[in-house]
Design a protein around this motif. Structure first.
Motif, PDB file in Angstrom:
ATOM      1  N   PHE A 117       0.742  -1.340   0.011  1.00 55.46           N
ATOM      2  CA  PHE A 117       0.163   0.132   0.067  1.00 55.46           C
ATOM      3  C   PHE A 117       0.890   1.216   0.203  1.00 55.46           C
ATOM      4  CE2 PHE A 117      -3.180  -3.182   1.639  1.00 55.46           C
ATOM      5  CZ  PHE A 117      -4.174  -2.710   0.812  1.00 55.46           C
ATOM      6  N   VAL A 118       2.041   1.270   0.061  1.00 55.54           N
ATOM      7  CA  VAL A 118       2.927   2.274   0.284  1.00 55.54           C
ATOM      8  C   VAL A 118       2.892   3.159  -0.852  1.00 55.54           C
ATOM      9  CG1 VAL A 118       5.329   3.016   0.613  1.00 55.54           C
ATOM     10  CG2 VAL A 118       4.639   1.462   2.144  1.00 55.54           C
ATOM     11  N   PHE A 119       2.812   2.600  -1.928  1.00 54.56           N
ATOM     12  CA  PHE A 119       2.780   3.414  -3.297  1.00 54.56           C
ATOM     13  C   PHE A 119       1.349   3.892  -3.878  1.00 54.56           C
ATOM     14  CE2 PHE A 119       6.369   0.457  -3.323  1.00 54.56           C
ATOM     15  CZ  PHE A 119       7.412   1.310  -3.030  1.00 54.56           C
ATOM     16  N   THR A 120       0.386   3.565  -2.792  1.00 56.62           N
ATOM     17  CA  THR A 120      -0.964   4.210  -3.698  1.00 56.62           C
ATOM     18  C   THR A 120      -1.353   4.971  -2.357  1.00 56.62           C
ATOM     19  OG1 THR A 120      -2.111   2.597  -1.612  1.00 56.62           O
ATOM     20  CG2 THR A 120      -1.368   1.275  -3.552  1.00 56.62           C
ATOM     21  N   ASN A 121      -2.632   5.521  -2.727  1.00 55.20           N
ATOM     22  CA  ASN A 121      -3.095   6.812  -1.674  1.00 55.20           C
ATOM     23  C   ASN A 121      -4.298   6.136  -0.622  1.00 55.20           C
ATOM     24  OD1 ASN A 121      -5.281   6.093  -3.575  1.00 55.20           O
ATOM     25  ND2 ASN A 121      -6.021   8.215  -3.613  1.00 55.20           N
ATOM     26  N   GLU A 122      -4.138   4.689  -0.518  1.00 53.89           N
ATOM     27  CA  GLU A 122      -5.010   3.868   0.220  1.00 53.89           C
ATOM     28  C   GLU A 122      -4.213   3.228   1.461  1.00 53.89           C
ATOM     29  OE1 GLU A 122      -8.493   2.264  -2.517  1.00 53.89           O
ATOM     30  OE2 GLU A 122      -6.591   1.197  -2.476  1.00 53.89           O
ATOM     31  N   VAL A 123      -4.730   3.250   2.604  1.00 55.46           N
ATOM     32  CA  VAL A 123      -4.139   2.836   3.795  1.00 55.46           C
ATOM     33  C   VAL A 123      -4.954   2.018   4.759  1.00 55.46           C
ATOM     34  CG1 VAL A 123      -2.855   3.469   6.244  1.00 55.46           C
ATOM     35  CG2 VAL A 123      -2.778   4.943   4.270  1.00 55.46           C
ATOM     36  N   PRO A 124      -4.619   0.639   4.892  1.00 54.38           N
ATOM     37  CA  PRO A 124      -5.432  -0.241   5.755  1.00 54.38           C
ATOM     38  C   PRO A 124      -5.244   0.011   7.210  1.00 54.38           C
ATOM     39  CG  PRO A 124      -3.326  -1.322   4.854  1.00 54.38           C
ATOM     40  CD  PRO A 124      -3.595   0.103   4.608  1.00 54.38           C
ATOM     41  N   ILE A 125      -6.457   0.048   7.851  1.00 52.26           N
ATOM     42  CA  ILE A 125      -6.612   0.190   9.410  1.00 52.26           C
ATOM     43  C   ILE A 125      -7.713  -0.556   9.620  1.00 52.26           C
ATOM     44  CG2 ILE A 125      -7.909   2.534   9.079  1.00 52.26           C
ATOM     45  CD1 ILE A 125      -4.779   1.749  11.477  1.00 52.26           C
ATOM     46  N   THR A 126      -7.648  -0.810  10.950  1.00 55.04           N
ATOM     47  CA  THR A 126      -8.602  -1.546  11.918  1.00 55.04           C
ATOM     48  C   THR A 126      -9.453  -0.559  12.562  1.00 55.04           C
ATOM     49  OG1 THR A 126      -7.422  -3.547  12.127  1.00 55.04           O
ATOM     50  CG2 THR A 126      -9.336  -3.355  13.550  1.00 55.04           C
ATOM     51  N   ASP A 127     -10.701  -0.598  12.216  1.00 54.03           N
ATOM     52  CA  ASP A 127     -11.608   0.348  13.103  1.00 54.03           C
ATOM     53  C   ASP A 127     -11.865  -0.099  14.565  1.00 54.03           C
ATOM     54  OD1 ASP A 127     -13.495   1.938  14.382  1.00 54.03           O
ATOM     55  OD2 ASP A 127     -14.675   2.125  12.316  1.00 54.03           O
ATOM     56  N   SER A 128     -11.392   0.521  15.575  1.00 56.45           N
ATOM     57  CA  SER A 128     -11.269  -0.126  17.029  1.00 56.45           C
ATOM     58  C   SER A 128     -12.755  -0.060  17.463  1.00 56.45           C
ATOM     59  CB  SER A 128     -10.524   1.102  17.939  1.00 56.45           C
ATOM     60  OG  SER A 128      -9.210   1.052  17.564  1.00 56.45           O
ATOM     61  N   ARG A 129     -13.625   0.583  16.753  1.00 56.78           N
ATOM     62  CA  ARG A 129     -15.245   0.500  17.279  1.00 56.78           C
ATOM     63  C   ARG A 129     -15.590  -0.793  17.048  1.00 56.78           C
ATOM     64  NH1 ARG A 129     -16.999   5.820  14.179  1.00 56.78           N
ATOM     65  NH2 ARG A 129     -15.871   4.763  12.556  1.00 56.78           N
ATOM     66  N   CYS A 130     -15.265  -1.253  15.850  1.00 52.50           N
ATOM     67  CA  CYS A 130     -16.024  -2.557  15.454  1.00 52.50           C
ATOM     68  C   CYS A 130     -15.096  -3.638  15.005  1.00 52.50           C
ATOM     69  CB  CYS A 130     -16.876  -2.315  14.253  1.00 52.50           C
ATOM     70  SG  CYS A 130     -16.074  -1.210  12.957  1.00 52.50           S
ATOM     71  N   ASN A 131     -13.677  -3.488  15.005  1.00 60.51           N
ATOM     72  CA  ASN A 131     -12.634  -4.406  14.324  1.00 60.51           C
ATOM     73  C   ASN A 131     -12.835  -4.808  13.103  1.00 60.51           C
ATOM     74  OD1 ASN A 131     -11.229  -4.725  16.957  1.00 60.51           O
ATOM     75  ND2 ASN A 131     -12.866  -6.148  17.615  1.00 60.51           N
ATOM     76  N   GLN A 132     -13.465  -3.765  12.162  1.00 60.03           N
ATOM     77  CA  GLN A 132     -13.628  -4.059  10.809  1.00 60.03           C
ATOM     78  C   GLN A 132     -12.243  -3.366   9.959  1.00 60.03           C
ATOM     79  OE1 GLN A 132     -17.714  -2.732  10.531  1.00 60.03           O
ATOM     80  NE2 GLN A 132     -17.709  -4.343   9.274  1.00 60.03           N
ATOM     81  N   LEU A 133     -12.106  -3.854   9.068  1.00 56.59           N
ATOM     82  CA  LEU A 133     -10.984  -3.262   8.147  1.00 56.59           C
ATOM     83  C   LEU A 133     -11.569  -2.026   7.601  1.00 56.59           C
ATOM     84  CD1 LEU A 133      -8.280  -3.194   6.582  1.00 56.59           C
ATOM     85  CD2 LEU A 133      -9.530  -4.694   4.615  1.00 56.59           C
ATOM     86  N   LYS A 134     -10.856  -0.990   7.342  1.00 62.95           N
ATOM     87  CA  LYS A 134     -11.218   0.404   6.673  1.00 62.95           C
ATOM     88  C   LYS A 134      -9.830   0.487   5.712  1.00 62.95           C
ATOM     89  CE  LYS A 134     -15.294   1.003   8.480  1.00 62.95           C
ATOM     90  NZ  LYS A 134     -15.610   2.219   9.396  1.00 62.95           N
ATOM     91  N   LEU A 135     -10.061   0.934   4.390  1.00 68.04           N
ATOM     92  CA  LEU A 135      -9.271   1.326   3.559  1.00 68.04           C
ATOM     93  C   LEU A 135      -9.380   2.881   3.414  1.00 68.04           C
ATOM     94  CD1 LEU A 135      -8.544  -0.799   0.389  1.00 68.04           C
ATOM     95  CD2 LEU A 135      -7.220  -0.322   2.492  1.00 68.04           C
ATOM     96  N   MET A 136      -8.637   3.683   4.061  1.00 67.96           N
ATOM     97  CA  MET A 136      -8.572   5.019   4.354  1.00 67.96           C
ATOM     98  C   MET A 136      -8.128   5.858   2.892  1.00 67.96           C
ATOM     99  SD  MET A 136      -8.580   5.727   8.547  1.00 67.96           S
ATOM    100  CE  MET A 136      -8.800   7.565   8.076  1.00 67.96           C
ATOM    101  N   LYS A 137      -8.600   6.633   2.476  1.00 68.85           N
ATOM    102  CA  LYS A 137      -8.048   7.253   1.513  1.00 68.85           C
ATOM    103  C   LYS A 137      -7.250   8.641   2.001  1.00 68.85           C
ATOM    104  CE  LYS A 137     -10.184   5.265  -1.997  1.00 68.85           C
ATOM    105  NZ  LYS A 137      -9.808   4.579  -3.198  1.00 68.85           N
ATOM    106  N   VAL A 138      -5.867   8.819   1.623  1.00 67.04           N
ATOM    107  CA  VAL A 138      -4.963   9.873   1.973  1.00 67.04           C
ATOM    108  C   VAL A 138      -4.430  10.734   0.650  1.00 67.04           C
ATOM    109  CG1 VAL A 138      -4.334   8.690   3.902  1.00 67.04           C
ATOM    110  CG2 VAL A 138      -3.111   8.361   1.722  1.00 67.04           C
ATOM    111  N   GLN A 139      -3.618  11.625   0.858  1.00 68.97           N
ATOM    112  CA  GLN A 139      -3.046  12.422  -0.046  1.00 68.97           C
ATOM    113  C   GLN A 139      -2.119  11.589  -1.095  1.00 68.97           C
ATOM    114  OE1 GLN A 139      -3.140  12.878   3.117  1.00 68.97           O
ATOM    115  NE2 GLN A 139      -3.784  15.062   3.566  1.00 68.97           N
ATOM    116  N   ASN A 140      -2.109  12.301  -2.424  1.00 69.67           N
ATOM    117  CA  ASN A 140      -1.230  11.340  -3.322  1.00 69.67           C
ATOM    118  C   ASN A 140       0.103  11.712  -3.065  1.00 69.67           C
ATOM    119  OD1 ASN A 140      -3.181   9.961  -4.932  1.00 69.67           O
ATOM    120  ND2 ASN A 140      -3.599  11.993  -5.960  1.00 69.67           N
ATOM    121  N   ASN A 141       0.517  12.847  -2.513  1.00 69.91           N
ATOM    122  CA  ASN A 141       1.982  13.127  -2.269  1.00 69.91           C
ATOM    123  C   ASN A 141       2.446  13.071  -0.875  1.00 69.91           C
ATOM    124  OD1 ASN A 141       0.283  15.257  -1.109  1.00 69.91           O
ATOM    125  ND2 ASN A 141       1.544  16.941  -1.705  1.00 69.91           N
ATOM    126  N   LEU A 142       1.608  11.974  -0.068  1.00 74.10           N
ATOM    127  CA  LEU A 142       2.017  11.725   1.403  1.00 74.10           C
ATOM    128  C   LEU A 142       3.349  11.169   1.511  1.00 74.10           C
ATOM    129  CD1 LEU A 142       1.105  11.371   4.395  1.00 74.10           C
ATOM    130  CD2 LEU A 142      -0.011   9.376   3.513  1.00 74.10           C
TER     131      LEU A 142
END
Length: 384
Positions: free
Chosen positions: A143-168
């Motif tokens: 994922f390092v070369f994309t604008n997506e970041v996988p993270i676990t939502d602590s409220r429900c233990n579900q996977l989320k793919l969060m969108k971030v800036q392209n030049n991060l």
């Protein structure tokens, strides 16, 4: 073929002992950094190496290694608070997927004034990120070369793919020596996971000539690292071959897409904290069996690239595909890894929740074929 758009934002520095030049590399982005690091790296003296190269150049820094809860939104919130209080200029993330994901999210949302969960729930960042430098200690960073970041939502233990800036991400520094900290079991598991990533990128609906090129060359290097070089002229050390192969295949997945095995491994990890690499390795041969029904020519190509069958063989395509699948299962057995999902102590009822989570992640729309929740559950049952 889908449209091809070529854009690689981060600089890539790959080579032995490049970690010793980290301080020199980051000076253009600031003089005060937060280091987000897997805690196990402290015991392995890697933290000392990172801090030393920054201190030598008078770069202020502090280490955040409170990652025992995994890559969760709760950990990101804590890290964000500390980064803002310290008024850091940038983030240096060192470790595996967990540390890199947390580091990228802290950099992405550092300047935001809204509650972090606003973005977890789908809002996009509206401010500029602070620079993020990623230093992976495993040989896969999909994922390092994309604008997506996988993270676990602590409220429900579900996977989320969060969108971030392209030049991060400004720099990806790959030092093969950092990967010598992996155990033999970890290395073998990740090798199979990288094979899986490459195959998924090659079979995806988003595959293109660029991703195909990196998959084929990456798998060739990976096979040299795993099985030895066919020529005495190639004397590159194993850890460098793995780093090169992993970087190429990570670029391929960024240009194409991951697939069902990777997606399920992430949703299962978010739900139950089971190793993503292990789940991906278990599912890999089942995914190839499924894809062989409609992508057999592509799988045949991969078998030849990895020298699983000779280029001049006279086998039928079905036999070559079977050889590829058998080769994968032999690698799993040799590494003494579980062959079925039931061996990781999860019930089929628990896995059904992870299957439901899959449909919430955009990757499901890029699979080699359209799959409903029922189709995915049937796939999991076959691997159970």
């Amino acid at each position: 073929m889908s449209d091809f758009i070529f854009r690689i934002t981060p600089n890539i520095v790959l080579g032995s002992y490049t970690i010793s030049r980290l301080g020199q590399q980051v000076t253009e982005w600031g003089t005060r950094f937060m280091i987000i690091m897997d805690p196990i790296l402290t015991e392995m003296k890697i933290q000392d190496k990172v801090v030393e190269t920054l201190n030598d150049r008078k770069i202020e820094n502090f280490v955040f290694n409170e990652l025992t809860d995994g890559s969760t939104t709760k950990v990101v919130e804590r890290a964000l608070t500390l980064a803002r209080e310290a008024h850091v200029h940038g983030i240096i993330a060192v470790g595996g997927t967990k540390a890199l994901s947390i580091g990228r999210l802290v950099a992405a949302f550092f300047n935001e004034i809204h509650d972090f969960y606003t973005f977890v729930d789908g809002s996009l960042p509206t401010t500029s990120p602070i620079p993020c430098i990623c230093v992976p200690t495993t040989f896969r960073t999909p994922f390092v070369f994309t604008n997506e970041v996988p993270i676990t939502d602590s409220r429900c233990n579900q996977l989320k793919l969060m969108k971030v800036q392209n030049n991060l991400c400004k720099l990806v520094l790959v030092d093969p020596n950092l990967m010598l900290t992996l155990t033999d079991n970890q290395k073998a598991t990740i090798e199979i996971e990288v094979m899986n990533m490459a195959t998924e990128a090659y079979l995806s609906q988003k595959a293109n000539f660029f991703s195909d090129m990196f998959v084929e060359k990456g798998l060739q290097l990976l096979s040299y690292a795993m099985d030895g070089s066919p020529s005495l002229e190639i004397t590159t050390p194993e850890e460098i071959l793995l780093a090169q192969a992993g970087t190429m295949i990570s670029l391929a997945t960024a240009s194409s897409s991951l697939g069902l095995s990777s997606l399920l491994s992430m949703t299962i990890n978010s739900r139950y904290q089971v190793s993503k690499s292990l789940v991906s390795a278990i599912l890999f041969p089942y995914a190839v069996e499924d894809a062989a029904k409609f992508k057999s020519a592509r799988i045949e190509n991969l078998a030849k690239v990895m020298k699983i069958v000779p280029e001049d063989n006279e086998l039928e395509r079905d036999e070559i595909v079977r050889a590829f699948i058998d080769n994968t299962r032999q690698r799993i057995a040799k590494a003494k890894l579980p062959a079925r999902l039931k061996d990781i102590q999860l019930s089929i009822e628990q896995l059904s929740l992870a299957v439901e989570d899959v449909q919430q992640v955009d990757i499901v729309n890029k699979l080699p074929r359209s799959m409903t929740t029922d189709d995915i559950f049937d796939f999991v049952k076959a691997a159970y």
